[in-house]
Each structure stands twice: as structure tokens, then as C-alpha cells.
Write a protein that holds these residues in place. Structure first.
Motif, PDB file in Angstrom:
ATOM      1  N   TRP A 119       0.834  -1.212   0.000  1.00  0.00           N
ATOM      2  CA  TRP A 119       0.000   0.000   0.000  1.00  0.00           C
ATOM      3  C   TRP A 119       0.864   1.257   0.000  1.00  0.00           C
ATOM      4  N   VAL A 120       1.913   1.284   0.802  1.00  0.00           N
ATOM      5  CA  VAL A 120       2.796   2.449   0.831  1.00  0.00           C
ATOM      6  C   VAL A 120       3.468   2.642  -0.528  1.00  0.00           C
ATOM      7  N   GLU A 121       3.853   1.548  -1.162  1.00  0.00           N
ATOM      8  CA  GLU A 121       4.442   1.637  -2.503  1.00  0.00           C
ATOM      9  C   GLU A 121       3.450   2.232  -3.494  1.00  0.00           C
ATOM     10  N   MET A 122       2.185   1.870  -3.370  1.00  0.00           N
ATOM     11  CA  MET A 122       1.146   2.444  -4.227  1.00  0.00           C
ATOM     12  C   MET A 122       1.010   3.951  -3.983  1.00  0.00           C
ATOM     13  N   CYS A 123       1.098   4.360  -2.730  1.00  0.00           N
ATOM     14  CA  CYS A 123       1.065   5.787  -2.412  1.00  0.00           C
ATOM     15  C   CYS A 123       2.209   6.512  -3.102  1.00  0.00           C
ATOM     16  N   HIS A 124       3.403   5.939  -3.040  1.00  0.00           N
ATOM     17  CA  HIS A 124       4.579   6.576  -3.628  1.00  0.00           C
ATOM     18  C   HIS A 124       4.452   6.666  -5.144  1.00  0.00           C
ATOM     19  N   GLU A 125       3.929   5.623  -5.766  1.00  0.00           N
ATOM     20  CA  GLU A 125       3.746   5.642  -7.212  1.00  0.00           C
ATOM     21  C   GLU A 125       2.750   6.714  -7.643  1.00  0.00           C
ATOM     22  N   ALA A 126       1.835   7.073  -6.742  1.00  0.00           N
ATOM     23  CA  ALA A 126       0.845   8.108  -7.023  1.00  0.00           C
ATOM     24  C   ALA A 126       1.338   9.507  -6.645  1.00  0.00           C
ATOM     25  N   GLY A 127       2.594   9.618  -6.216  1.00  0.00           N
ATOM     26  CA  GLY A 127       3.162  10.917  -5.884  1.00  0.00           C
ATOM     27  C   GLY A 127       3.057  11.300  -4.428  1.00  0.00           C
ATOM     28  N   GLN A 128       2.622  10.365  -3.574  1.00  0.00           N
ATOM     29  CA  GLN A 128       2.565  10.618  -2.133  1.00  0.00           C
ATOM     30  C   GLN A 128       3.715   9.848  -1.484  1.00  0.00           C
ATOM     31  N   GLY A 141      -2.122  26.206  27.238  1.00  0.00           N
ATOM     32  CA  GLY A 141      -2.730  27.108  26.269  1.00  0.00           C
ATOM     33  C   GLY A 141      -2.723  26.596  24.840  1.00  0.00           C
ATOM     34  N   ASP A 142      -2.066  25.466  24.570  1.00  0.00           N
ATOM     35  CA  ASP A 142      -2.005  24.932  23.209  1.00  0.00           C
ATOM     36  C   ASP A 142      -3.254  24.116  22.876  1.00  0.00           C
ATOM     37  N   TRP A 143      -3.567  24.049  21.594  1.00  0.00           N
ATOM     38  CA  TRP A 143      -4.743  23.328  21.118  1.00  0.00           C
ATOM     39  C   TRP A 143      -4.571  23.039  19.635  1.00  0.00           C
ATOM     40  N   ASN A 144      -5.435  22.182  19.107  1.00  0.00           N
ATOM     41  CA  ASN A 144      -5.360  21.806  17.700  1.00  0.00           C
ATOM     42  C   ASN A 144      -6.724  22.018  17.072  1.00  0.00           C
ATOM     43  N   ALA A 145      -6.772  22.801  15.996  1.00  0.00           N
ATOM     44  CA  ALA A 145      -8.028  23.110  15.327  1.00  0.00           C
ATOM     45  C   ALA A 145      -8.614  21.866  14.670  1.00  0.00           C
ATOM     46  N   LEU A 146      -9.916  21.848  14.525  1.00  0.00           N
ATOM     47  CA  LEU A 146     -10.591  20.738  13.858  1.00  0.00           C
ATOM     48  C   LEU A 146     -10.125  20.630  12.407  1.00  0.00           C
ATOM     49  N   HIS A 147      -9.805  19.408  11.981  1.00  0.00           N
ATOM     50  CA  HIS A 147      -9.242  19.212  10.649  1.00  0.00           C
ATOM     51  C   HIS A 147      -9.376  17.748  10.235  1.00  0.00           C
ATOM     52  N   ARG A 148      -8.937  17.445   9.008  1.00  0.00           N
ATOM     53  CA  ARG A 148      -8.846  16.080   8.513  1.00  0.00           C
ATOM     54  C   ARG A 148      -7.459  15.881   7.903  1.00  0.00           C
ATOM     55  N   ASP A 149      -6.871  14.692   8.089  1.00  0.00           N
ATOM     56  CA  ASP A 149      -5.517  14.398   7.600  1.00  0.00           C
ATOM     57  C   ASP A 149      -5.598  13.592   6.309  1.00  0.00           C
ATOM     58  N   VAL A 150      -5.897  14.257   5.207  1.00  0.00           N
ATOM     59  CA  VAL A 150      -6.113  13.567   3.947  1.00  0.00           C
ATOM     60  C   VAL A 150      -4.800  13.366   3.196  1.00  0.00           C
ATOM     61  N   PHE A 151      -4.047  14.428   2.920  1.00  0.00           N
ATOM     62  CA  PHE A 151      -2.694  14.380   2.344  1.00  0.00           C
ATOM     63  C   PHE A 151      -2.628  14.001   0.873  1.00  0.00           C
ATOM     64  N   GLY A 152      -3.739  13.648   0.216  1.00  0.00           N
ATOM     65  CA  GLY A 152      -3.698  13.272  -1.191  1.00  0.00           C
ATOM     66  C   GLY A 152      -4.830  12.331  -1.551  1.00  0.00           C
ATOM     67  N   GLY A 236       1.111   9.984  16.450  1.00  0.00           N
ATOM     68  CA  GLY A 236       0.083   9.771  15.433  1.00  0.00           C
ATOM     69  C   GLY A 236       0.545   8.770  14.393  1.00  0.00           C
ATOM     70  N   LEU A 237      -0.235   7.717  14.191  1.00  0.00           N
ATOM     71  CA  LEU A 237       0.043   6.700  13.182  1.00  0.00           C
ATOM     72  C   LEU A 237      -0.928   6.878  12.031  1.00  0.00           C
ATOM     73  N   VAL A 238      -0.390   7.187  10.864  1.00  0.00           N
ATOM     74  CA  VAL A 238      -1.194   7.409   9.656  1.00  0.00           C
ATOM     75  C   VAL A 238      -0.817   6.326   8.655  1.00  0.00           C
ATOM     76  N   PHE A 239      -1.794   5.788   7.934  1.00  0.00           N
ATOM     77  CA  PHE A 239      -1.550   4.622   7.085  1.00  0.00           C
ATOM     78  C   PHE A 239      -1.529   4.951   5.600  1.00  0.00           C
ATOM     79  N   HIS A 240      -1.375   6.227   5.271  1.00  0.00           N
ATOM     80  CA  HIS A 240      -1.046   6.643   3.916  1.00  0.00           C
ATOM     81  C   HIS A 240       0.017   7.722   4.014  1.00  0.00           C
ATOM     82  N   ASP A 241       0.829   7.855   2.973  1.00  0.00           N
ATOM     83  CA  ASP A 241       1.883   8.861   2.979  1.00  0.00           C
ATOM     84  C   ASP A 241       1.380  10.148   2.336  1.00  0.00           C
ATOM     85  N   ALA A 242       2.154  11.207   2.466  1.00  0.00           N
ATOM     86  CA  ALA A 242       1.721  12.540   2.077  1.00  0.00           C
ATOM     87  C   ALA A 242       2.326  12.957   0.751  1.00  0.00           C
ATOM     88  N   ALA A 243       1.574  13.763   0.021  1.00  0.00           N
ATOM     89  CA  ALA A 243       2.061  14.310  -1.251  1.00  0.00           C
ATOM     90  C   ALA A 243       3.095  15.401  -0.989  1.00  0.00           C
TER      91      ALA A 243
END
Length: 243
Positions: A119-128, A141-152, A236-243
Motif C-alpha cells: 500500500w505504501v508503494e502504491m502511495c509513492h507511485e501516485a506521488g505521495q 494554552g495549546d490546542w489543535n483546530a478541527l481538521h482532517r488528515d487527507v494528504f492526497g 500519530g500513526l497514519v496509514f497513507h503517505d503525504a504528497a
């Protein structure tokens, strides 16, 4: 690269012995699910202490600078420490049935192979090709805004955050928060305190929601409430790589 690692040893055993039927049911119902104990306090400190070792990271992000919230996080290189590589490799096959089930319900492709390395190899072939594994650090005082970790375009629908400090002892505040945009209704929010050494599995983007005539996608976002005192660090463990 450590994505070819085969999960072995006590970390794989800790993940294997989780109640995966109950976790899958909770993911279906809420879009997130808290695991039992995965790491000892000593293992948590070992991972948290990596933050100051420059050689493990490809970049550092100041959240206030980018208006993501307040605090800091660092992305690992692909040369992951063994404990992190083991955790990621052990989680992937356990999350895969949920990912495929959700794709089927939403009528989406399920491109994920049985092994993480392919799967990671497929991500890399797609440019991620950039590692998305992350170590986060919050202070008062620190916080993290609401978001989604899509990356590509190459997306795995679930990820995991592991608490490295003890709530109520090392820090106060800092709850993990999620919001879900419900079909034709007001959004719903939830908050979870992630104990030290435990993991929270949660949806990257959305989850299937049952309607009278089939399934709809429920868009979800995640973030962290304000840390009131102390220091909060997570992996944080993410199962796709980033573009």
C-alpha cells in the motif's frame, strides 16, 4: 524504509489481544474507539523523548504560524524507530476489514492490499512519498483546530493516536475532540481523554451512516481541546503517505 517490517514481539501481541469486534462496532457507531493498554510508561517516555532528536524528523510545524491552533509537531522520516514501525505494521491488518467494509457501504473503491508495504508503494507511485507519522507536543494554552488528515488522493480511512503522557498527572485539559456532520441535522461532537499508553482509533475523513434507504457518508473532523496545565505529547500513526 521500515514499512516492510513484520509485526512481532510484545507490541504485536498487545495489539492482537485487543477486542477487535468491540472496537469495530464502536468505530461503526461513533467513528472513533479507544483501545486498551498498548505501551508501558517507559515505552511512552522512550517515544516522547525522540522529539528532541533531529535525525528522526523531516520537518517541524509550528501550529500558530499556520493558524492550525497552538503547539508544535514533527513528521518522522521514513527511517522510523523500531517501536513505531512495529505499531504501525501491527495496526494495519486489524483496521483493514473496517476500511473495506466502510468502502463497500459507501460504494467506494477499496484499493488497500493485505500488506502495508504494498500500500505504501502504491502511495509513492501516485506521488505521495513523504512520511506522515507524527509526534505532537502541546503545552499550557495549546490546542489543535478541527481538521482532517487527507494528504492526497491515496487515503486510508482510519488512523491512530497514542497518548504518551498521563492525563490528570502530566497535564490537564487536552481532550481529543471530534465533530460529525450528520445528514440533514445539526453536527454532533464528542470528546475523549486518551490515557497514557492507550490508542484512539478514529476516522480520517468520514464514516458510513445508516439511513432508511441505504448508507450516507458522515464527514468528521478531529482536534484537541486547550491544554490547561502541563505537557501533552502524542504519537500519530497514519496509514497513507503525504504528497
Amino acid at each position: 524504509m521500515k514499512d516492510t517490517v513484520t509485526p512481532t514481539g510484545h507490541l504485536a501481541e498487545q495489539i492482537e489481544r485487543q477486542d477487535w469486534k468491540a472496537l469495530a462496532d464502536e468505530l461503526d457507531e461513533l467513528g472513533n474507539a479507544l483501545t486498551g493498554l498498548l505501551l508501558t510508561p517507559g515505552e511512552c517516555r522512550e517515544i516522547a523523548d525522540l522529539y528532541d532528536r533531529e535525525e528522526y524528523f523531516r520537518t517541524t510545524v509550528d501550529m500558530a504560524r499556520h493558524r492550525f491552533g497552538s503547539g508544535q509537531y514533527r513528521y518522522f522520516t521514513h527511517d522510523l524507530p523500531e517501536v513505531i514501525a512495529q505499531l504501525r505494521a501491527a495496526f494495519y491488518p486489524k483496521l483493514l476489514p473496517v476500511a473495506r467494509d466502510w468502502a463497500g457501504k459507501l460504494g467506494r473503491p477499496a484499493p488497500w492490499p493485505d500488506d502495508l508495504a504494498t500500500w505504501v508503494e502504491m502511495c509513492h507511485e501516485a506521488g505521495q512519498a513523504r512520511s506522515a507519522q507524527i509526534l505532537l507536543r502541546y503545552g499550557p494554552g495549546d490546542w489543535n483546530a478541527l481538521h482532517r488528515d487527507v494528504f492526497g488522493e491515496m487515503l486510508f480511512p482510519l488512523q491512530v493516536v497514542i497518548g504518551l503522557d498521563a492525563p490528570g498527572t502530566d497535564f490537564t485539559g487536552g481532550e481529543f475532540i471530534m465533530t460529525e456532520q450528520r445528514p440533514r441535522a445539526q453536527s454532533r461532537g464528542s470528546s475523549t481523554t486518551v490515557p497514557q499508553g492507550h490508542g484512539l482509533i478514529f476516522t480520517t475523513r468520514d464514516r458510513p451512516v445508516a439511513l432508511k434507504r441505504g448508507w450516507s457518508n458522515g464527514p468528521m473532523r478531529h482536534g484537541v481541546s486547550m491544554v490547561r496545565t502541563g505537557r501533552r505529547r502524542t504519537l500519530g500513526l497514519v496509514f497513507h503517505d503525504a504528497a
